[in-house]
Design an enzyme around this catalytic site. Structure first.
Site, PDB file in Angstrom:
ATOM      1  N   LYS A   1     -14.773  49.624 -19.530  1.00 56.90           N
ATOM      2  CA  LYS A   1     -15.291  48.395 -20.110  1.00 56.90           C
ATOM      3  C   LYS A   1     -15.965  48.635 -21.458  1.00 56.90           C
ATOM      4  CE  LYS A   1     -15.304  45.729 -15.915  1.00 56.90           C
ATOM      5  NZ  LYS A   1     -16.057  44.942 -14.907  1.00 56.90           N
TER       6      LYS A   1
ATOM      7  N   ARG B   1     -14.986  51.032  -8.479  1.00 55.26           N
ATOM      8  CA  ARG B   1     -13.642  50.510  -8.756  1.00 55.26           C
ATOM      9  C   ARG B   1     -13.171  51.088 -10.083  1.00 55.26           C
ATOM     10  NH1 ARG B   1     -11.514  46.124 -11.572  1.00 55.26           N
ATOM     11  NH2 ARG B   1      -9.699  45.100 -10.603  1.00 55.26           N
TER      12      ARG B   1
END
Length: 296
Positions: free
Chosen positions: A232, A267
């Site tokens: 991210k 994740r």
């Protein structure tokens, strides 16, 4: 290492019969491998568009020790364009059917109750909903299927969530929201929930860091916590890595921190690398004992 449990209403891979259904028990942080079958996901769009490619990656992750595969048919990156339910189903159902019964938990990353219901009928075990089960129909689908759900916090919608995120107290607001959504889900008959503070979903860098630093407050509660910081943009903001595909080292650093703070699941795109890193961290944290090897 922290012990965790998640209850299912029906048998699922790795579960055992328990008082309230079937329970999956584990210690430390399990790895949820990301398997996007989308053309436009932010770092791996198109990579798994062909079923053979998706199956190859899924089996490689399973064989590496990944315990959950998270299958997504609609991108939730900032600015993503929504897709129709039938298109999302065309992407995810062939993969779910091909992987059902192969000894790995199958999660489906969807915001749509219609997609969740069809995916669970096809053999999925868990729903990962970035809208946090705000839709009562999504809660009903999970309850009827005996499927636990991952409840995530997101401010706004994927199309606009990063436009101008704002909070009075991000930790208090996100944690309160997650606990309330968990209460509503359980009251509706959903067998169990994972909580996800939604790193990168309607948050600035400071918001994300505050939530990651405050993880002990969330992981001390009764529900297992999932952290998904894989590739991210906060990694770019901290370490100047503009290409998302190059952010796996930063991802590992964030997820190892989360595991040390009690996260139950991380994740990740680079799922096999995470399994290896978490095993090494677990060995380092284990009580001293006889040396495993004598060759250094």
């Amino acid at each position: 290492m922290n012990a965790h449990a998640l209850t299912f209403g029906l048998p699922a891979p790795g579960t055992i019969r328990a008082a309230r259904g079937w329970e999956w028990r584990w210690t430390g942080a399990a790895v949820m491998g990301i398997l996007n079958v989308t053309p436009d996901s932010f770092s791996d769009g198109g990579r798994h568009a062909a079923l053979d490619a998706a199956l190859h990656s899924a089996r490689a992750m399973r064989d590496a020790g990944v315990l959950i595969l998270d299958i997504g048919g609609e991108s939730t990156r900032p600015g993503a364009v929504p897709v129709a339910a039938h298109e999302e189903l065309d992407r995810v159902l062939p993969l779910i059917r091909a992987l059902a019964g192969q000894g790995v938990l199958l999660s489906v990353d969807t915001m749509k109750a219609e997609v969740a219901a069809a995916a669970l009928r096809a053999g999925a075990h868990l729903i990962n909903d970035v809208t946090g089960l705000r839709d009562p129909e999504m809660r009903r689908v999970c309850a009827d299927a005996g499927a636990p759900a991952c409840v995530m916090h997101m401010q706004g919608q994927p199309q606009t969530m990063q436009a101008a995120p704002h909070y009075g107290d991000v930790v208090q607001e996100v944690h309160t929201y997650l606990r309330e959504q968990a209460r509503e889900a359980l009251a509706a008959g959903v067998p169990d929930v994972l909580l996800d503070p939604g790193i990168g979903f309607g948050k600035t860098l400071d918001h994300n860091l505050s939530l990651l630093r405050a993880l002990p407050d969330l992981t001390a509660g009764p529900h297992p916590v999932l952290i998904g910081a894989s590739r991210k943009r906060l990694i770019d903001l901290m370490a100047s890595v503009p290409d998302a595909a190059d952010r796996d080292p930063g991802t590992l650093a964030l997820h190892l921190h989360a595991a040390r703070q009690g996260a139950a699941v991380v994740r990740a795109h680079a799922a096999a690398a995470h399994v290896q890193a978490l095993r090494v961290q677990a060995a380092l944290n284990a009580p001293p004992g006889p040396a495993l090897h004598s060759d250094g």
